[in-house]
Scaffold this active site. Structure first.
Site, mmCIF file in Angstrom:
data_model
loop_
_atom_site.group_PDB
_atom_site.id
_atom_site.type_symbol
_atom_site.label_atom_id
_atom_site.label_comp_id
_atom_site.label_asym_id
_atom_site.label_seq_id
_atom_site.Cartn_x
_atom_site.Cartn_y
_atom_site.Cartn_z
ATOM 1 N N LYS A 5 -5.354 -8.779 0.269
ATOM 2 C CA LYS A 5 -6.242 -9.546 1.152
ATOM 3 C C LYS A 5 -5.618 -10.844 1.635
ATOM 4 O O LYS A 5 -5.767 -11.229 2.791
ATOM 5 C CB LYS A 5 -7.574 -9.811 0.453
ATOM 6 C CG LYS A 5 -8.393 -8.555 0.319
ATOM 7 C CD LYS A 5 -9.703 -8.777 -0.351
ATOM 8 C CE LYS A 5 -10.410 -7.451 -0.575
ATOM 9 N NZ LYS A 5 -10.753 -6.770 0.684
ATOM 10 N N GLY A 20 -5.097 1.775 10.222
ATOM 11 C CA GLY A 20 -4.317 0.918 9.336
ATOM 12 C C GLY A 20 -4.961 -0.450 9.172
ATOM 13 O O GLY A 20 -6.022 -0.732 9.730
ATOM 14 N N ASP A 77 -10.653 -8.858 6.661
ATOM 15 C CA ASP A 77 -9.469 -9.730 6.657
ATOM 16 C C ASP A 77 -9.096 -10.177 8.074
ATOM 17 O O ASP A 77 -8.660 -11.314 8.285
ATOM 18 C CB ASP A 77 -8.280 -9.017 5.995
ATOM 19 C CG ASP A 77 -8.529 -8.759 4.517
ATOM 20 O OD1 ASP A 77 -9.316 -9.511 3.907
ATOM 21 O OD2 ASP A 77 -7.939 -7.806 3.974
ATOM 22 N N THR A 100 -20.560 -11.847 6.619
ATOM 23 C CA THR A 100 -20.159 -10.784 7.550
ATOM 24 C C THR A 100 -21.073 -9.583 7.319
ATOM 25 O O THR A 100 -21.339 -9.195 6.187
ATOM 26 C CB THR A 100 -18.670 -10.397 7.394
ATOM 27 O OG1 THR A 100 -18.454 -9.848 6.102
ATOM 28 C CG2 THR A 100 -17.758 -11.597 7.611
ATOM 29 N N ASN A 150 -3.001 -9.978 4.239
ATOM 30 C CA ASN A 150 -3.643 -9.484 5.471
ATOM 31 C C ASN A 150 -4.172 -10.648 6.313
ATOM 32 O O ASN A 150 -3.982 -10.699 7.535
ATOM 33 C CB ASN A 150 -4.838 -8.580 5.142
ATOM 34 C CG ASN A 150 -4.419 -7.247 4.539
ATOM 35 O OD1 ASN A 150 -3.254 -6.874 4.605
ATOM 36 N ND2 ASN A 150 -5.371 -6.559 3.947
ATOM 37 N N SER A 178 -9.682 -4.836 15.894
ATOM 38 C CA SER A 178 -8.816 -4.274 14.842
ATOM 39 C C SER A 178 -9.310 -2.900 14.382
ATOM 40 O O SER A 178 -8.510 -2.068 13.968
ATOM 41 C CB SER A 178 -8.710 -5.226 13.652
ATOM 42 O OG SER A 178 -9.851 -5.121 12.811
ATOM 43 N N GLY A 226 -22.506 -7.799 12.898
ATOM 44 C CA GLY A 226 -21.898 -9.071 13.273
ATOM 45 C C GLY A 226 -21.745 -10.013 12.099
ATOM 46 O O GLY A 226 -21.377 -9.594 11.006
ATOM 47 N N GLU A 246 -8.368 -11.928 -5.243
ATOM 48 C CA GLU A 246 -7.424 -10.970 -5.845
ATOM 49 C C GLU A 246 -6.389 -11.671 -6.710
ATOM 50 O O GLU A 246 -5.407 -11.062 -7.115
ATOM 51 C CB GLU A 246 -6.733 -10.143 -4.749
ATOM 52 C CG GLU A 246 -7.599 -8.983 -4.274
ATOM 53 C CD GLU A 246 -6.937 -8.123 -3.211
ATOM 54 O OE1 GLU A 246 -7.409 -7.003 -3.010
ATOM 55 O OE2 GLU A 246 -5.975 -8.578 -2.552
ATOM 56 N N ASP A 265 0.850 -1.191 0.000
ATOM 57 C CA ASP A 265 0.000 0.000 0.000
ATOM 58 C C ASP A 265 0.886 1.242 0.000
ATOM 59 O O ASP A 265 1.768 1.380 0.855
ATOM 60 C CB ASP A 265 -0.894 0.028 1.255
ATOM 61 C CG ASP A 265 -1.911 -1.112 1.256
ATOM 62 O OD1 ASP A 265 -2.194 -1.664 0.174
ATOM 63 O OD2 ASP A 265 -2.423 -1.447 2.348
HETATM 64 P P1 ADP Z 1 -15.810 -6.152 4.968
HETATM 65 O O1 ADP Z 1 -14.897 -5.125 5.566
HETATM 66 O O2 ADP Z 1 -15.108 -7.255 4.283
HETATM 67 O O3 ADP Z 1 -16.978 -5.589 4.212
HETATM 68 P P2 ADP Z 1 -17.509 -6.370 7.294
HETATM 69 O O4 ADP Z 1 -17.715 -4.890 7.211
HETATM 70 O O5 ADP Z 1 -18.706 -7.233 7.226
HETATM 71 O O6 ADP Z 1 -16.463 -6.891 6.229
HETATM 72 O O7 ADP Z 1 -16.713 -6.634 8.643
HETATM 73 C C1 ADP Z 1 -16.191 -7.897 8.980
HETATM 74 C C2 ADP Z 1 -16.448 -8.173 10.437
HETATM 75 O O8 ADP Z 1 -15.820 -7.157 11.209
HETATM 76 C C3 ADP Z 1 -17.923 -8.135 10.818
HETATM 77 O O9 ADP Z 1 -18.517 -9.415 10.637
HETATM 78 C C4 ADP Z 1 -17.842 -7.731 12.285
HETATM 79 O O10 ADP Z 1 -17.608 -8.864 13.094
HETATM 80 C C5 ADP Z 1 -16.614 -6.827 12.330
HETATM 81 N N1 ADP Z 1 -17.016 -5.411 12.218
HETATM 82 C C6 ADP Z 1 -17.045 -4.645 11.102
HETATM 83 N N2 ADP Z 1 -17.482 -3.402 11.367
HETATM 84 C C7 ADP Z 1 -17.749 -3.373 12.681
HETATM 85 C C8 ADP Z 1 -18.217 -2.361 13.602
HETATM 86 N N3 ADP Z 1 -18.521 -1.122 13.180
HETATM 87 N N4 ADP Z 1 -18.345 -2.687 14.909
HETATM 88 C C9 ADP Z 1 -18.035 -3.922 15.361
HETATM 89 N N5 ADP Z 1 -17.593 -4.920 14.552
HETATM 90 C C10 ADP Z 1 -17.444 -4.658 13.239
#
Ligand code: ADP
Length: 305
Positions: free
Chosen positions: A41, A289, A254, A222, A44, A284, A227, A141, A14
Site C-alpha cells: 500500500k 493491475g 491507493d 471512501t 502504491n 485506475s 464516492g 502494513e 506481488d
Molecule cells: P478500497 O479499495 O480501499 O476499499 P474504495 O473501494 O472505497 O477503497 O475505493 C476508493 C475510491 O475509488 C472511492 O472513494 C471511489 O472514488 C473510487 N472507486 C472505487 N470503486 C469505484 C467504482 N466502482 N466506480 C467509480 N469509482 C470507484
C-alpha cells in the site's frame, strides 16, 4: 514547486499466478500464467502521487534478495526519492503470492518480510528530511508503533499527516491516532474502528463524527462506487464517484490516497484534491493491475479534457 510528500509505509512484490483452479492439499498442478507486479500500500500510494508529478520520498525497508532490486528499480522508474529505503540483511522482502481464478476471484497471502522491521528509529533517522515535507502519508502494513510514532512526530513538528487505515487492523488504538490531520478509512475499516455499522453514507457520517469528537480534524471515508464522504468539525460533503465500467478495482483506494496527497500538497484545497482523487481512482479501475493502472499526469489530463 509544491512541497514534498513522504510515504512512511510498506512495499511488496506481488507474485501473481493465474490458475485454472486452486490445487488440493498435497496436489501439484500447472498454472498457465505468472506475472510479477509491484505493490504494497505504501509503495502504491507513492507511485500514484509520483506518476502525477509529485515530489515523493519513501521511508520503507526491503530485504536483501532479488525482490528488493525489483522494488528499488520500480521506485527509481517512478522518480521516487529512495534515500530512506533501507536494506535489512538476512531478511526477505515483503511479498504477496496472489492466486487469480478464472472467475476473477483472488486468494492472497501477505508475507510482510522487511516491512515488519520498519521501526520508530527508522523514522527518526529520516527526521530532518521528514521535517521538510508538506505531508506524511501512512497506512497499516508496517508496525503500529511506527505509525503512532510518525503521527506524533508530525504533530510535534507541524507536519500534516494522513493515515489511511488499510488494511483493517483490529489492534489499531484510536487514542493513538487522534493527532492525525487526515484519517482516510473505507467503510469496513471505519466500522471496525468505531464499532458502528457503516453501510450507508448516513452511517458513515455518524461514525466519522465519533472520530472527529476524538480530535481528528478531517475524516474522509471512501465509499467505493458511492464516492467519498468528507467530514470535519464544520462540514459534511459527499463527493460523488465518477461512473466508469470497472475492469479491476484492486488498488483503487491507493490511487485515491496517492492522488489526493498530490493535489492537496499542490493546491492546499481540500475540495479540489477530493474531486481529483475520485476521478483518478475511477480512471485506475478501468485498467487491470494495481500500479500498472495508475495514469501519468499527461494521460490523466486527457481523461479530464
Ligand atoms: P478500497 O479499495 O480501499 O476499499 P474504495 O473501494 O472505497 O477503497 O475505493 C476508493 C475510491 O475509488 C472511492 O472513494 C471511489 O472514488 C473510487 N472507486 C472505487 N470503486 C469505484 C467504482 N466502482 N466506480 C467509480 N469509482 C470507484
Amino acid at each position: 514547486m509544491p512541497g514534498k510528500i513522504a510515504v512512511v509505509g510498506s512495499n511488496m512484490v506481488d507474485l501473481i499466478t493465474y490458475v485454472t483452479r486452486m490445487p488440493d492439499k498435497g496436489e501439484t498442478i500447472e498454472a498457465p500464467t505468472f506475472r510479477i507486479g509491484c505493490g504494497g500500500k505504501g509503495a502504491n500510494q507513492a507511485v500514484a502521487a509520483a506518476r502525477l508529478g509529485a515530489d515523493v520520498m519513501m521511508v520503507t525497508k526491503v530485504g536483501d534478495d532479488i525482490f528488493a532490486d525489483n522494488t528499488l528499480r520500480n521506485f527509481a522508474d517512478a522518480g521516487i526519492d529512495t534515500r530512506h529505503v533501507a536494506t535489512v540483511p538476512g531478511m526477505p522482502s515483503g511479498v504477496a503470492p496472489i492466486f487469480v481464478e478464472p472467475s476473477g476471484e483472488n486468494s492472497i497471502l501477505i508475507i510482510k518480510g522487511a516491512n515488519a522491521d520498519l521501526k520508530p528509529a527508522d523514522v527518526n533517522r529520516a527526521a530532518e528530511d521528514l521535517k521538510r515535507c508538506a505531508l506524511i502519508v501512512l497506512q497499516l502494513e508496517v508496525p503500529l508503533e511506527t505509525v503512532y510514532h510518525t503521527i506524533a512526530f508530525g504533530a510535534r513538528h507541524g507536519i500534516p499527516t494522513l493515515l489511511n487505515t488499510a488494511p483493517a487492523q483490529p489492534d489499531l488504538a484510536l487514542d493513538r491516532i487522534t493527532e492525525a490531520t487526515y484519517l482516510v478509512p473505507n467503510e469496513s475499516e471505519l466500522a471496525l474502528l468505531t464499532g458502528l455499522p457503516v453501510t450507508t453514507a448516513d452511517e458513515a457520517e455518524a461514525a466519522a463524527r465519533v472520530l472527529i469528537a476524538k480530535g481528528i480534524q478531517t475524516v474522509i471515508v471512501t465509499l467505493g462506487a458511492k464516492g467519498a464522504l468528507l467530514v470535519t468539525g464544520s462540514e459534511v460533503r459527499l463527493i460523488d464517484a465518477v461512473a466508469v465500467t470497472p475492469v479491476d478495482t484492486t488498488g483503487a483506494g491507493d490511487a485515491f490516497i496517492g492522488s489526493f496527497a498530490r493535489y492537496l500538497v499542490e493546491s492546499g484545497d481540500l475540495d479540489q484534491a477530493l474531486r481529483m482523487a475520485v476521478r483518478y481512482a475511477a480512471d485506475s479501475i478501468t485498467r487491470p493491475g494495481t500500479q500498472t493502472s495508475y495514469a501519468t499526469a499527461e494521460a490523466f489530463a486527457d481523461t479530464l479534457a
